[in-house]
Design a protein around this motif. Structure first.
Motif, mmCIF file in Angstrom:
data_model
loop_
_atom_site.group_PDB
_atom_site.id
_atom_site.type_symbol
_atom_site.label_atom_id
_atom_site.label_comp_id
_atom_site.label_asym_id
_atom_site.label_seq_id
_atom_site.Cartn_x
_atom_site.Cartn_y
_atom_site.Cartn_z
ATOM 1 N N ASP A 1 0.992 -1.098 0.077
ATOM 2 C CA ASP A 1 0.001 0.054 0.088
ATOM 3 C C ASP A 1 0.955 1.362 0.045
ATOM 4 O OD1 ASP A 1 -2.793 -0.680 -0.431
ATOM 5 O OD2 ASP A 1 -3.110 -0.804 1.618
ATOM 6 N N ASN A 2 2.040 0.921 0.661
ATOM 7 C CA ASN A 2 2.989 2.310 0.689
ATOM 8 C C ASN A 2 3.683 2.464 -0.449
ATOM 9 O OD1 ASN A 2 2.007 3.026 3.167
ATOM 10 N ND2 ASN A 2 3.609 1.818 4.297
ATOM 11 N N SER A 3 3.575 1.338 -1.151
ATOM 12 C CA SER A 3 4.451 1.676 -2.719
ATOM 13 C C SER A 3 3.552 1.584 -3.743
ATOM 14 C CB SER A 3 5.523 0.643 -2.722
ATOM 15 O OG SER A 3 5.094 -0.680 -2.519
ATOM 16 N N ARG B 1 -2.082 -6.197 -4.743
ATOM 17 C CA ARG B 1 -1.769 -5.603 -3.617
ATOM 18 C C ARG B 1 -1.797 -6.546 -2.380
ATOM 19 N NH1 ARG B 1 -5.677 -0.052 -4.535
ATOM 20 N NH2 ARG B 1 -4.402 0.612 -6.234
ATOM 21 N N LYS B 2 -2.517 -7.744 -2.472
ATOM 22 C CA LYS B 2 -2.444 -8.609 -1.189
ATOM 23 C C LYS B 2 -1.695 -10.049 -1.383
ATOM 24 C CE LYS B 2 -5.696 -5.827 0.522
ATOM 25 N NZ LYS B 2 -5.204 -5.045 0.826
ATOM 26 N N VAL B 3 -1.285 -10.252 -2.669
ATOM 27 C CA VAL B 3 -0.447 -11.513 -2.705
ATOM 28 C C VAL B 3 0.733 -10.945 -3.126
ATOM 29 C CG1 VAL B 3 -2.473 -12.984 -3.108
ATOM 30 C CG2 VAL B 3 -1.084 -12.157 -5.250
ATOM 31 N N GLY B 4 1.220 -9.917 -3.707
ATOM 32 C CA GLY B 4 2.561 -9.717 -4.101
ATOM 33 C C GLY B 4 2.844 -10.321 -5.253
ATOM 34 N N GLY B 5 4.125 -9.963 -5.912
ATOM 35 C CA GLY B 5 4.411 -10.517 -6.970
ATOM 36 C C GLY B 5 4.870 -12.090 -7.257
#
Lengths: 496, 251
Positions: free
Chosen positions: A42-44, A340-344
């Motif tokens: 969220d911050n990025s 945004r919830k699981v990342g890359g």
């Protein structure tokens, strides 16, 4: 006829894209509970998404610009053979050399051959997604060559021996603390998590490597057919160092990176940095045309352009051609609620996020990544963010269709949809279905009209949230009551 | 003006009072509302899961059922978007059915869209009996309906005693996504928890959610994790304001 000998291991067919997380569901579950990751993202990425919106809103007509960019890409892809030939002709005319690679193995072999011929031992590299696709560093190291990533993020990943989790912010999943530990071990220095100190460490180290390197490898953001130039957009200046300081410059591109003319470039430059990072332009925009000329002081002696297919021509010929418009800006990742919830890393591919969910199965086969097209709520944020208007949700649906058609989707699910559709073709069966649903659901214990636990197909639902208890009367009942009341009023009104 | 209501299966069974609020609102503004009882589903779940032929069967049925309607109005954004965005493609290769499909698409409106674009209602003469702070979840499918700029917020703000509080990450999906919610519960759960937390931070009493699926999702997560707001459809707020009558506002 060759028969596989049971005692000999048969190597699995080489995938077009490397896969590094085998189990999507396990990773997705773990990351969905990882709240520190959510905060970090969220911050990025969420913030980057807002900067993108602000920057695009400040343009006179961002939507028209995106449409133009999409149309330029569409046109180029429709005539890709022509523009690739034109590009080749013009690169050669400016003293460069062009090599076509059918797959990543050929592309790796080409790089190694150039290195051997030019006696290059140390290679510096700027960030390039296509080189990740090729697993180029592995291939170079296996050939006994030394390769150094010079983009700070990629350098950290190289030292850490891990994979990028974002198209433009590769170490977005790592905190300064973790990077500090990696650097302390690598450089054998006391631990620090101060970002400027860490950056300075990498800078000093890399500066020397630039000076010593024989060969520089770069990606290509855009290749301009008309002039035979390649355009590189970077923020750290390492791309410029890689492409000017060493004797040899090898640029590698996927074959979809070509654009027709120099006048098309500003359209993409205007969109790329705004979409990727909310900047008007990247700090460095290099346009490189051929090697050093006889009257020039700087620049490489040789310029090589490797144009790689690796499955792209197959994608070009099918229903998913639009995916080749992608300029790898990462805007769809930043906008995506799932990313945004699981990342890359959960996507298991070097191409994560919505565009990755599309192209990873296209490269490696729909059966290999059957979850990716489904792990989307189809909210459309990616399509709205895409600077070249790739309709990602529509193509995810198309891919689900292709999974159904090729039998990748389970037979049980196909039967359920057959039955479901049949049920909705008749008023009586629809009504019957609704009545049964209500009767069954109203038997489960509920608190404030919410059911906390349900079995079967809705167990997933109640694992993370409550399910509504259907009210005693459905709309049809209320409607009938309403009609009756209206008639009664109407009837009374009519009586004198 | 004759309006046929497309209630949608979720609203029919789980939120019938939303349907009644839509009916009362439309009737208040002089519409002759009718409810074709043969209606079932627009085919969205089948279409989204990769069964376009199944969806087409149900689409053809929808077109038939609503043949006589001047306007088709639905309280669910995603069902409306299914019709508007995807029906034209479903019949793209079918010269026989395409004209009536396009014609049907042209008559179909989402509830708020119908109030603002067709009826052009003015709600300034009305007010709620008690002051209410509301926030608004931007349901994703409005993207396809060219309803950016949030006409719903503007409309509700016309009502007296109705105050708007902006929602953090308003444009972020609630994590419903139809079968996605049950197929990938962990991801969906993480997204909807985020939505509930954002809603709680607004301190609003009501979150407006104009879609049956999203409302079930946010409402269910709100109940599980504790929310300080109630999930309501805009029609419910509007109908409540209209009940008081015009004079109400001047009191």
């Amino acid at each position: 006829m060759p028969v596989a000998e049971p005692h000999k291991k048969v190597a699995p067919p080489r995938l077009a894209l490397p896969v590094f997380v085998p189990d999507f569901m396990a990773s997705a579950s773990a990351q969905s509970a990882n709240e520190s990751l959510h905060t970090a993202l969220d911050n990025s990425v969420t913030k980057k998404d807002y900067s993108r919106r602000t920057m695009l809103a400040a343009l006179p007509d961002a939507d028209a610009l995106r449409a133009l960019a999409g149309n330029i890409k569409r046109h180029t892809l429709d005539h890709l053979d022509y523009y690739l030939e034109l590009l080749e002709k013009n690169v050669v005319a400016h003293g460069g050399q062009v090599h076509f690679a059918a797959d990543s193995q050929q592309a790796n072999d080409l790089v190694i051959a150039i290195a051997r011929r030019t006696s290059s031992h140390l290679i510096v590299k700027s960030k390039s997604m296509v080189s990740e696709e090729m697993e180029l560093n592995h291939a170079l190291e296996a050939a006994g060559l030394e390769v150094v990533e010079t983009d700070l993020g990629e350098f950290i990943l190289q030292v850490d021996q891990s994979h990028p989790s974002h198209l433009v912010m590769p170490v977005i999943h790592m905190r300064a603390m973790e990077i500090g530990k990696v650097f302390a071990a690598h450089f054998k220095v006391p631990y620090t998590d101060d970002p400027p100190t860490l950056a300075e460490m990498a800078r000093v180290y890399l500066r020397n490597r630039f000076n010593e390197a024989d060969m520089g490898i770069s990606g290509v953001n855009f290749a301009i057919a008309e002039t035979g130039s390649v355009c590189l957009c970077t923020n750290e200046g390492n791309g410029r160092m890689c492409t000017t300081r060493p004797r040899i410059h090898v640029a590698i591109m996927g074959m979809e990176k070509v654009i027709p003319a120099m006048e098309d470039l500003p359209v993409f430059l205007k969109l790329l940095a705004r979409s990727a990072s909310g900047q008007t332009l990247t700090q460095y925009t290099n346009i490189i045309t051929g090697p050093k000329r006889p009257d020039e002081h700087d620049g490489p002696e040789e310029f090589h352009l490797i144009i790689m297919d690796n499955g792209r021509s197959r994608i070009l010929a099918g229903d998913y051609r639009d995916t080749l418009r992608c300029i790898r800006c990462g805007a769809c990742l930043n906008a995506c609620p799932i990313y945004r919830k699981v990342g890359g890393h959960t996507y298991g591919s070097i191409y994560p996020g919505p565009i990755g969910a599309l192209i990873t199965p296209l490269f490696n086969g729909l059966a290999k990544h059957k979850h990716l097209p489904h792990a989307s709520s189809l909210c459309g944020a990616c399509y709205e963010a895409c600077p070249v208007k790739i309709n990602i949700p529509e193509m995810l649906i198309l891919m689900r269709r292709d999974q159904v058609r090729t039998g990748i989707t389970s037979r049980a699910e196909r039967w359920i949809f057959d039955l479901w559709t049949w049920g909705l073709r008749h008023r009586w069966s629809y009504r019957w279905g609704q009545v049964v649903q209500r009767l069954v659901l109203r038997r489960f214990p509920a608190k404030d009209q919410w059911i906390a636990k349900l079995p079967g197909p809705v167990a997933g639902w109640t694992r993370v949230r409550d399910f509504p208890r259907p009210p005693r009367h459905d709309f049809r009942y209320l409607w009938k009551e309403h009609q009756a009341a209206k008639q009664a009023t109407h009837g009374r009104g009519a009586t004198p | 003006m004759k309006v046929s209501l497309f209630i949608t299966c979720l609203t029919d069974l789980y939120a019938p009072t939303v349907g009644m609020a839509v009916v009362k609102t439309l009737e208040h503004f002089g519409c002759q509302v009718d409810f074709p009882a043969d209606q079932t589903c627009c085919g969205q779940p089948a279409f989204n899961n990769g069964y376009p032929e199944h969806a087409r069967t149900l689409a053809q049925r929808m077109i038939e059922v609503f043949k006589k309607a001047d306007y088709i109005v639905t309280p669910s954004g995603s069902c409306c978007a299914m019709i508007r965005d995807h029906y034209p493609h479903l019949f793209a290769d079918d010269e026989v059915h395409q004209p009536e499909a396009l014609e049907f698409v042209g008559r179909t409106y989402e509830f708020i869209e119908f109030l603002t674009k067709i009826l052009k209602v003015d709600l300034t003469p009305y007010r709620l009996p008690e002051p209410v702070d509301f926030t608004y979840h931007y349901t994703c499918h409005l993207r396809g309906l060219e309803m950016t700029g949030d006409p719903c917020i503007g409309l509700l703000r016309q009502i007296g005693n109705c105050r708007f509080v902006p929602l953090e990450k308003a444009e972020q999906c609630c994590g419903f996504g139809g079968t996605f919610a049950t197929k990938y519960p962990d991801i969906s759960g993480a997204i909807v928890r985020d939505k509930v937390q954002c809603g709680n931070r607004t301190r609003a009493q009501v979150m407006i959610v104009n879609d049956g699926g999203c409302a079930m999702n946010i409402g269910g997560a709100g109940h599980r994790y504790g929310s300080t707001f109630a999930v309501r459809h805009a029609a419910e707020i509007i109908a409540t304001a209209l009940e008081g009558g015009k004079d109400n506002a001047r009191r």
